[in-house]
Design an enzyme around this catalytic site. Structure first.
Site, PDB file in Angstrom:
ATOM      1  N   VAL A  71       0.867  -1.173   0.000  1.00 37.50           N
ATOM      2  CA  VAL A  71       0.000   0.000   0.000  1.00 37.50           C
ATOM      3  C   VAL A  71       0.907   1.228   0.000  1.00 37.50           C
ATOM      4  O   VAL A  71       1.964   1.222   0.655  1.00 37.50           O
ATOM      5  CB  VAL A  71      -0.918  -0.028   1.254  1.00 37.50           C
ATOM      6  N   GLU A 103       5.433 -15.476   2.112  1.00 34.58           N
ATOM      7  CA  GLU A 103       6.663 -15.295   2.886  1.00 34.58           C
ATOM      8  C   GLU A 103       6.795 -13.841   3.297  1.00 34.58           C
ATOM      9  O   GLU A 103       6.429 -12.957   2.526  1.00 34.58           O
ATOM     10  CB  GLU A 103       7.892 -15.647   2.038  1.00 34.58           C
ATOM     11  N   ASN A 108       9.886  -7.646   9.381  1.00 34.20           N
ATOM     12  CA  ASN A 108       8.772  -6.812   8.893  1.00 34.20           C
ATOM     13  C   ASN A 108       7.554  -6.953   9.821  1.00 34.20           C
ATOM     14  O   ASN A 108       6.544  -7.579   9.493  1.00 34.20           O
ATOM     15  CB  ASN A 108       8.422  -7.213   7.452  1.00 34.20           C
ATOM     16  N   TYR A 115      -0.839  -9.630   8.699  1.00 39.40           N
ATOM     17  CA  TYR A 115      -1.259 -10.988   8.314  1.00 39.40           C
ATOM     18  C   TYR A 115      -1.934 -11.697   9.493  1.00 39.40           C
ATOM     19  O   TYR A 115      -2.946 -12.379   9.318  1.00 39.40           O
ATOM     20  CB  TYR A 115      -0.056 -11.802   7.823  1.00 39.40           C
TER      21      TYR A 115
HETATM   22  C1  LIG Z   1       1.404  -4.600   5.199  1.00 43.30           C
HETATM   23  C2  LIG Z   1       0.574  -3.539   4.459  1.00 43.30           C
HETATM   24  C3  LIG Z   1       0.201  -4.049   3.067  1.00 43.30           C
HETATM   25  C4  LIG Z   1      -0.728  -3.304   5.269  1.00 43.30           C
HETATM   26  O1  LIG Z   1      -1.541  -2.401   4.530  1.00 43.30           O
HETATM   27  P1  LIG Z   1      -2.486  -1.324   5.256  1.00 43.30           P
HETATM   28  O2  LIG Z   1      -3.412  -0.768   4.234  1.00 43.30           O
HETATM   29  O3  LIG Z   1      -1.686  -0.343   6.016  1.00 43.30           O
HETATM   30  O4  LIG Z   1      -3.269  -2.256   6.281  1.00 43.30           O
HETATM   31  P2  LIG Z   1      -4.725  -2.007   6.898  1.00 43.30           P
HETATM   32  O5  LIG Z   1      -4.968  -0.548   7.112  1.00 43.30           O
HETATM   33  O6  LIG Z   1      -5.722  -2.739   6.062  1.00 43.30           O
HETATM   34  O7  LIG Z   1      -4.531  -2.709   8.326  1.00 43.30           O
HETATM   35  C5  LIG Z   1      -5.264  -3.848   8.723  1.00 43.30           C
HETATM   36  C6  LIG Z   1      -4.797  -4.282  10.100  1.00 43.30           C
HETATM   37  O8  LIG Z   1      -3.450  -4.802  10.024  1.00 43.30           O
HETATM   38  C7  LIG Z   1      -2.735  -4.449  11.222  1.00 43.30           C
HETATM   39  N1  LIG Z   1      -1.648  -3.526  10.905  1.00 43.30           N
HETATM   40  C8  LIG Z   1      -1.402  -2.940   9.714  1.00 43.30           C
HETATM   41  N2  LIG Z   1      -0.300  -2.155   9.804  1.00 43.30           N
HETATM   42  C9  LIG Z   1       0.143  -2.257  11.067  1.00 43.30           C
HETATM   43  C10 LIG Z   1       1.235  -1.677  11.777  1.00 43.30           C
HETATM   44  N3  LIG Z   1       2.091  -0.819  11.180  1.00 43.30           N
HETATM   45  N4  LIG Z   1       1.391  -1.993  13.090  1.00 43.30           N
HETATM   46  C11 LIG Z   1       0.547  -2.840  13.706  1.00 43.30           C
HETATM   47  N5  LIG Z   1      -0.537  -3.426  13.092  1.00 43.30           N
HETATM   48  C12 LIG Z   1      -0.719  -3.131  11.785  1.00 43.30           C
HETATM   49  C13 LIG Z   1      -3.753  -3.724  12.130  1.00 43.30           C
HETATM   50  O9  LIG Z   1      -4.370  -4.705  12.940  1.00 43.30           O
HETATM   51  C14 LIG Z   1      -4.726  -3.150  11.122  1.00 43.30           C
HETATM   52  O10 LIG Z   1      -6.002  -2.910  11.638  1.00 43.30           O
HETATM   53  P3  LIG Z   1      -6.272  -1.504  12.433  1.00 43.30           P
HETATM   54  O11 LIG Z   1      -5.712  -0.395  11.600  1.00 43.30           O
HETATM   55  O12 LIG Z   1      -7.765  -1.477  12.541  1.00 43.30           O
HETATM   56  O13 LIG Z   1      -5.568  -1.638  13.753  1.00 43.30           O
HETATM   57  C15 LIG Z   1       1.325  -2.183   4.383  1.00 43.30           C
HETATM   58  O14 LIG Z   1       1.811  -1.864   5.653  1.00 43.30           O
HETATM   59  C16 LIG Z   1       2.492  -2.177   3.401  1.00 43.30           C
HETATM   60  O15 LIG Z   1       2.311  -1.902   2.217  1.00 43.30           O
HETATM   61  N6  LIG Z   1       3.719  -2.443   3.905  1.00 43.30           N
HETATM   62  C17 LIG Z   1       4.929  -2.358   3.041  1.00 43.30           C
HETATM   63  C18 LIG Z   1       5.002  -3.501   2.059  1.00 43.30           C
HETATM   64  C19 LIG Z   1       5.036  -4.826   2.766  1.00 43.30           C
HETATM   65  O16 LIG Z   1       5.746  -5.019   3.758  1.00 43.30           O
HETATM   66  N7  LIG Z   1       4.265  -5.772   2.236  1.00 43.30           N
HETATM   67  C20 LIG Z   1       4.214  -7.132   2.761  1.00 43.30           C
HETATM   68  C21 LIG Z   1       5.359  -7.919   2.209  1.00 43.30           C
HETATM   69  S1  LIG Z   1       5.337  -9.593   2.835  1.00 43.30           S
END
Ligand SMILES: CC(C)(COP(=O)(O)OP(=O)(O)OC[C@H]1O[C@@H](n2cnc3c(N)ncnc32)[C@H](O)[C@@H]1OP(=O)(O)O)[C@@H](O)C(=O)NCCC(=O)NCCS
Length: 169
Positions: A71, A103, A108, A115
């Site tokens: 995202v 994975e 991270n 997840y």
């Molecule tokens: C992982 C990622 C895709 C999550 O996307 P996002 O749109 O921010 O996630 P959401 O807003 O849908 O979050 C859903 C839930 O996940 C958890 N969560 C997401 N980010 C979090 C954080 N930084 N810390 C703790 N919990 C987290 C929370 O429980 C959250 O619910 P809440 O906001 O109601 O507490 C995003 O952080 C990202 O793009 N990270 C960088 C790329 C990456 O690492 N991808 C995965 C590779 S394996």
């Protein structure tokens, strides 16, 4: 308004931009181009035609693999990741997938929390799987079993079509 759409070439530059901001060792542009082929499920989240997230998955027989999900950094924690993951699960159910694997770097924590919140559980580890600037890092393997839905005729046809590498619509 937000919507999730199948990838088009026109979105690829923006996807690549998000990847470079999100991943310490980003995929190459040509890897993304490869994933536009029909063997992959590649979708973007759009807000008024601006790409704010994406995922790439591959499905084989009863297993799904989430290969990449990101995202845009300025759009995190607004539920976009959840929506993308829901789309992965909907597609998986449609195609008769029983379990999704992925994975993630052990460092991270953001993604690991994401997840876990979405029902994935840690099932294994791949030692030294990821490159770092210096050295290597383990990957944690997570999986989520999907509800045990019996296969519809359409799903059976889809699985067969994948086996024989042609698509039935
Ligand atoms: C992982 C990622 C895709 C999550 O996307 P996002 O749109 O921010 O996630 P959401 O807003 O849908 O979050 C859903 C839930 O996940 C958890 N969560 C997401 N980010 C979090 C954080 N930084 N810390 C703790 N919990 C987290 C929370 O429980 C959250 O619910 P809440 O906001 O109601 O507490 C995003 O952080 C990202 O793009 N990270 C960088 C790329 C990456 O690492 N991808 C995965 C590779 S394996």
């Amino acid at each position: 308004m937000r919507k999730i759409k199948k990838i088009k070439k026109a979105y690829l530059e923006q996807v690549f931009g998000i990847e470079q901001l999100s991943n310490s060792t980003p995929w190459s542009y040509s890897s993304f181009l490869d994933c536009m082929k029909k063997d992959y499920e590649f979708y973007v989240s759009l807000e008024d035609e601006k790409v704010i997230g994406f995922f790439i998955a591959s499905f084989s027989l009863l297993e799904g693999h989430l290969l990449n999900i990101s995202v845009a950094p300025n759009m995190k924690r607004q539920g976009i990741g959840n929506e993308l993951l829901k789309k992965v699960e909907n597609l998986s159910n449609k195609f008769g997938i029983k379990e999704i694997f992925l994975e993630v770097r052990e460092s991270n924590q953001e993604a690991i929390n994401f997840y876990k919140k979405n029902g994935f559980i840690e099932v294994g580890i791949r030692k030294n799987y990821y490159k770092l600037y210096e050295g290597r890092e383990d990957a944690l393997i997570f999986s989520k079993k999907l509800r045990d839905n019996s296969l519809s005729l359409k799903q059976i046809l889809y699985i067969l079509s994948n086996l024989f590498r042609f698509r039935i619509r």
